[in-house]
Design a protein around this motif. Sequence first.
Motif, short mmCIF file in Angstrom:
data_model
loop_
_atom_site.label_atom_id
_atom_site.label_comp_id
_atom_site.label_asym_id
_atom_site.label_seq_id
_atom_site.Cartn_x
_atom_site.Cartn_y
_atom_site.Cartn_z
N ILE A 1 4.19 10.08 -0.11
CA ILE A 1 4.86 10.31 -1.40
C ILE A 1 4.13 11.44 -2.12
CG2 ILE A 1 5.47 9.25 -3.62
CD1 ILE A 1 5.14 6.50 -2.02
N THR A 2 4.91 12.40 -2.59
CA THR A 2 4.30 13.50 -3.36
C THR A 2 4.95 13.56 -4.73
OG1 THR A 2 4.03 14.74 -1.31
CG2 THR A 2 3.74 15.97 -3.36
N VAL B 1 10.87 12.72 -6.97
CA VAL B 1 9.60 12.90 -6.23
C VAL B 1 9.98 13.16 -4.77
CG1 VAL B 1 8.33 11.34 -7.77
CG2 VAL B 1 9.34 10.43 -5.67
N LEU B 2 8.97 13.51 -3.97
CA LEU B 2 9.21 13.76 -2.56
C LEU B 2 8.71 12.56 -1.74
CD1 LEU B 2 7.98 17.47 -2.46
CD2 LEU B 2 10.30 16.61 -2.83
N VAL B 3 9.55 12.06 -0.88
CA VAL B 3 9.17 10.98 0.04
C VAL B 3 9.38 11.53 1.45
CG1 VAL B 3 9.69 8.64 0.84
CG2 VAL B 3 9.77 9.15 -1.60
N ASP B 4 8.27 11.69 2.16
CA ASP B 4 8.31 12.36 3.47
C ASP B 4 9.05 13.70 3.35
OD1 ASP B 4 6.78 10.49 4.81
OD2 ASP B 4 8.50 9.34 5.52
N THR C 1 0.86 -1.19 0.00
CA THR C 1 0.00 0.00 0.00
C THR C 1 0.89 1.23 0.00
OG1 THR C 1 -1.74 -1.16 1.17
CG2 THR C 1 -1.82 1.25 1.23
N LEU C 2 0.73 2.06 -1.01
CA LEU C 2 1.52 3.29 -1.13
C LEU C 2 0.60 4.48 -0.93
CD1 LEU C 2 3.66 2.40 -4.28
CD2 LEU C 2 4.45 2.49 -1.91
N LYS C 3 1.09 5.45 -0.16
CA LYS C 3 0.29 6.68 0.04
C LYS C 3 0.88 7.76 -0.86
CE LYS C 3 -2.11 9.32 3.44
NZ LYS C 3 -2.16 9.83 4.81
N ILE C 4 0.12 8.10 -1.88
CA ILE C 4 0.62 9.03 -2.89
C ILE C 4 -0.33 10.20 -3.05
CG2 ILE C 4 1.33 9.25 -5.31
CD1 ILE C 4 1.62 6.10 -5.20
#
Length: 237
Positions: free
Chosen positions: A131-132, A109-112, A64-67
Amino acid sequence: MSVAPCTEVEESQQEEQEAQHPAGFEFSRRRFLQAATTLTAAAAAIPGVAVAAPIESEQKRAITLKINGDSHTLTLDTRTSLLDALRENLDLTGSKKGCDHGQCGACTVLVDNRRVNSCLTLAFAAEGAEITTIEGLAKVPEPRDVSDLHPMQAAFLMHDGYQCGYCTPGQICSAVAAVEEQKRGALSIVSFHTGHTDHPEMTDDEIRERMSGNICRCGAYPNIVAAVRAVSRGLSA
Ligand code: FES
Ligand code: FES
């Protein structure tokens, strides 16, 4: 001493020699392989001797990825890069694949809130993180106006910080993180060269250094620097 044969012809010559001079001969490649196979089979038959399992070609697991604020559950090969998960599995194609080797920054990309090369980041390593991607930077999901954009996106528009645009999503994500890093006092090599190690200003040299992981083959660098400078000084749209 014998020399390992390189070709079939050399190998058959070697075996011919071996038949003629069995005592003086050491080992052929074929004999080596036969011996290795026999030894492996013998080891497997001995209780308590561990033999490495064959490497599976594919090992899939649920993740599960939070994007961009949403959770996505996928089943992925454990070796999938975050970039491939975004582009191939989630249709988030804003992050670009330039080199796939951590050299161009197009996949940033941005991770935290930290910038990463998503081509070098395993999707499973980003599990549980925020993740943004470029698709999630704007203030609203479907921006209709410049004022709906993230200030860095607006600044790139205002300062014409792109030509073909291929590097731009990575440049913008990287620039967002670079400005935040400078705000919290993170140093770069330029800070040490100039001696400004006590919360250095975002000078053009600092911007160039901090953005040096993002390559633009169109050469839009002066305008990219102008956009980052504007945001770092609070001057963008
Ligand atoms: S595609 Fe990731 S650094 Fe180039
Ligand atoms: S705008 Fe074309 S590669 Fe940067």
